[in-house]
Motif scaffolding. Structure first.
Motif, mmCIF file in Angstrom:
data_model
loop_
_atom_site.group_PDB
_atom_site.id
_atom_site.type_symbol
_atom_site.label_atom_id
_atom_site.label_comp_id
_atom_site.label_asym_id
_atom_site.label_seq_id
_atom_site.Cartn_x
_atom_site.Cartn_y
_atom_site.Cartn_z
ATOM 1 N N ALA A 145 0.800 -1.100 0.047
ATOM 2 C CA ALA A 145 -0.025 0.000 0.072
ATOM 3 C C ALA A 145 0.955 1.329 -0.025
ATOM 4 C CB ALA A 145 -0.917 -0.015 1.287
ATOM 5 N N SER A 146 1.787 1.173 0.713
ATOM 6 C CA SER A 146 2.871 2.422 0.820
ATOM 7 C C SER A 146 3.505 2.817 -0.612
ATOM 8 C CB SER A 146 3.580 2.304 2.126
ATOM 9 O OG SER A 146 4.498 1.235 2.063
ATOM 10 N N GLN A 147 4.028 1.462 -1.144
ATOM 11 C CA GLN A 147 4.805 1.572 -2.296
ATOM 12 C C GLN A 147 3.789 2.322 -3.396
ATOM 13 O OE1 GLN A 147 6.129 -2.367 -2.808
ATOM 14 N NE2 GLN A 147 7.782 -2.193 -1.460
ATOM 15 N N PHE A 148 2.561 1.873 -3.391
ATOM 16 C CA PHE A 148 1.668 2.313 -4.546
ATOM 17 C C PHE A 148 1.375 3.461 -4.279
ATOM 18 C CE2 PHE A 148 -2.437 2.957 -6.364
ATOM 19 C CZ PHE A 148 -2.279 2.288 -7.542
ATOM 20 N N ARG A 149 1.050 4.170 -2.931
ATOM 21 C CA ARG A 149 0.743 5.398 -2.782
ATOM 22 C C ARG A 149 1.977 6.373 -3.252
ATOM 23 N NH1 ARG A 149 -1.819 3.629 1.988
ATOM 24 N NH2 ARG A 149 -0.039 3.717 3.080
ATOM 25 N N LEU A 150 3.129 5.858 -2.931
ATOM 26 C CA LEU A 150 4.431 6.787 -3.285
ATOM 27 C C LEU A 150 4.545 6.708 -4.914
ATOM 28 C CD1 LEU A 150 7.152 8.215 -3.125
ATOM 29 C CD2 LEU A 150 8.272 5.819 -2.573
ATOM 30 N N LEU A 151 4.454 5.643 -5.575
ATOM 31 C CA LEU A 151 4.372 5.528 -7.006
ATOM 32 C C LEU A 151 3.324 6.558 -7.535
ATOM 33 C CD1 LEU A 151 5.531 4.496 -9.832
ATOM 34 C CD2 LEU A 151 4.120 2.337 -9.493
ATOM 35 N N GLN A 152 2.308 6.368 -7.167
ATOM 36 C CA GLN A 152 0.937 7.074 -7.490
ATOM 37 C C GLN A 152 1.219 8.899 -7.494
ATOM 38 O OE1 GLN A 152 -3.100 6.356 -5.871
ATOM 39 N NE2 GLN A 152 -3.735 7.621 -7.178
ATOM 40 N N ALA A 153 1.719 9.072 -6.312
ATOM 41 C CA ALA A 153 1.962 10.546 -6.112
ATOM 42 C C ALA A 153 2.833 11.025 -7.160
ATOM 43 C CB ALA A 153 2.595 10.802 -4.671
ATOM 44 N N TRP A 172 2.055 8.764 3.978
ATOM 45 C CA TRP A 172 1.460 8.276 5.298
ATOM 46 C C TRP A 172 0.254 9.166 5.691
ATOM 47 C CZ3 TRP A 172 6.750 8.069 3.682
ATOM 48 C CH2 TRP A 172 7.262 7.158 4.188
ATOM 49 N N GLY A 173 -0.009 10.494 5.179
ATOM 50 C CA GLY A 173 -1.248 11.187 5.392
ATOM 51 C C GLY A 173 -1.232 11.703 6.750
ATOM 52 N N GLY A 174 -2.070 12.471 7.243
ATOM 53 C CA GLY A 174 -2.556 13.246 8.484
ATOM 54 C C GLY A 174 -1.474 13.205 9.465
ATOM 55 N N GLU A 175 -1.769 12.769 10.724
ATOM 56 C CA GLU A 175 -0.938 12.765 11.833
ATOM 57 C C GLU A 175 0.204 11.941 11.562
ATOM 58 O OE1 GLU A 175 -3.060 12.401 15.345
ATOM 59 O OE2 GLU A 175 -4.383 14.205 15.229
ATOM 60 N N GLU A 176 0.117 10.884 10.777
ATOM 61 C CA GLU A 176 1.248 9.667 10.817
ATOM 62 C C GLU A 176 2.371 10.361 10.090
ATOM 63 O OE1 GLU A 176 0.031 6.327 9.130
ATOM 64 O OE2 GLU A 176 -1.593 5.906 10.470
ATOM 65 N N ALA A 177 1.896 11.391 9.082
ATOM 66 C CA ALA A 177 3.114 12.071 8.505
ATOM 67 C C ALA A 177 4.155 13.037 9.451
ATOM 68 C CB ALA A 177 2.428 12.837 7.299
ATOM 69 N N PHE A 178 3.535 13.239 10.587
ATOM 70 C CA PHE A 178 4.535 14.120 11.349
ATOM 71 C C PHE A 178 5.736 13.067 12.117
ATOM 72 C CE2 PHE A 178 0.682 16.503 11.701
ATOM 73 C CZ PHE A 178 0.996 17.760 11.127
ATOM 74 N N GLN A 183 15.132 8.989 5.961
ATOM 75 C CA GLN A 183 15.606 7.578 5.962
ATOM 76 C C GLN A 183 14.523 6.758 5.500
ATOM 77 O OE1 GLN A 183 16.410 9.906 8.593
ATOM 78 N NE2 GLN A 183 18.530 10.197 7.737
ATOM 79 N N ALA A 184 13.085 7.091 6.145
ATOM 80 C CA ALA A 184 12.128 6.277 6.014
ATOM 81 C C ALA A 184 11.868 6.316 4.560
ATOM 82 C CB ALA A 184 10.975 6.511 7.107
ATOM 83 N N LEU A 185 11.408 7.485 3.788
ATOM 84 C CA LEU A 185 11.260 7.839 2.666
ATOM 85 C C LEU A 185 12.174 7.125 1.805
ATOM 86 C CD1 LEU A 185 9.143 9.034 0.554
ATOM 87 C CD2 LEU A 185 10.515 11.306 0.821
ATOM 88 N N ASP A 186 13.510 7.355 1.982
ATOM 89 C CA ASP A 186 14.241 6.732 0.991
ATOM 90 C C ASP A 186 14.454 5.495 1.128
ATOM 91 O OD1 ASP A 186 15.413 9.357 0.454
ATOM 92 O OD2 ASP A 186 17.192 9.436 1.878
ATOM 93 N N ALA A 187 14.260 4.717 2.119
ATOM 94 C CA ALA A 187 14.209 3.294 2.148
ATOM 95 C C ALA A 187 12.964 2.757 1.243
ATOM 96 C CB ALA A 187 13.902 2.700 3.713
#
Length: 221
Positions: A145-153, A172-178, A183-187
């Motif tokens: 799900a997270s890989q697909f959201r990144l690719l879609q963006a 990640w959206g919403g409060e989870e984005a804070f 490093q998490a995005l790069d991974a």
């Protein structure tokens, strides 16, 4: 009014049941056993693999202790799970389905994708079914799900640099984005690159623009 059109549906995608369709108006048993409502003829599928149960709150998916697992949006499930519109189901990584909350929302031509659209670019993403193709090859098993959201963006703004902040919000959206680190995005981007490179090792689709963000390089087919 056609009440059948208001019922949720399941549409077979990659696998032996590709293109078939079931209206979920009652409990549907899925498995290898010929007596199941949805029969998947493959030895990796358990005789009674999973069950779909419609109710007032929606459709509940249960894995029935299968050997090779049931997946929703590439995540293995252990507990019963309520399905959401456009969820991608997989049975033992043999057969995939897309779940639609109402038949009325299904495209007139079913879920088959236009050949012209898929041929115009080397990478094609279908947001409704959450399927991705690299050339003529579908990315299987599907992206997480997270890989697909990144690719879609990136796909929605292909050719343009998308900032890290925008990508973090999209994934990640919403409060989870804070607090999400670089490093998490790069991974996540690295894992996505690996999935795409496995099908097309000659081209790097996800480019890093230092100090700015990421860009999708999606050339013409």
């Amino acid at each position: 009014m056609n009440r059948t059109a208001e019922l949720p549906v399941l549409i077979g995608q990659a696998g032996p049941l590709n293109g078939q369709r079931w209206v979920i108006g009652q409990v549907l048993m899925m498995g290898r056993e010929p007596g199941c409502d949805i029969v998947i003829p493959d030895r990796q599928v358990s005789r009674y693999h999973a069950r779909l149960t419609p109710g007032p709150e929606g459709v509940l998916l249960e894995d029935l202790g299968s050997k090779n697992g049931t997946y929703v949006n590439a995540n293995l499930i252990s507990d019963p799970q309520m399905l959401q519109d456009s969820d991608l189901l997989q049975i033992a990584l043999v057969q995939s389905f897309v779940f639609l909350s109402s038949d009325a929302t299904m495209p007139m031509e079913g879920m088959d994708l236009p050949v012209i659209s898929r041929a115009s670019r080397r990478l094609f993403l279908d947001t409704r079914s959450r399927r991705v193709w690299v050339g003529t090859q579908e990315v299987l098993p599907p992206l997480s799900a997270s890989q697909f959201r990144l690719l879609q963006a990136l796909y929605d703004q292909q050719g343009e640099v998308v900032s890290r902040q925008e990508l973090v919000s999209a994934v990640w959206g919403g409060e989870e984005a804070f607090g999400v680190s670089d490093q998490a995005l790069d991974a996540l981007a690295r894992r996505l690159r690996e999935r795409l490179t496995a099908l097309d090792p000659r081209h790097n689709y996800i480019l890093t623009v230092r100090g700015h963000g990421l860009r999708l390089d999606n050339p013409a087919a």
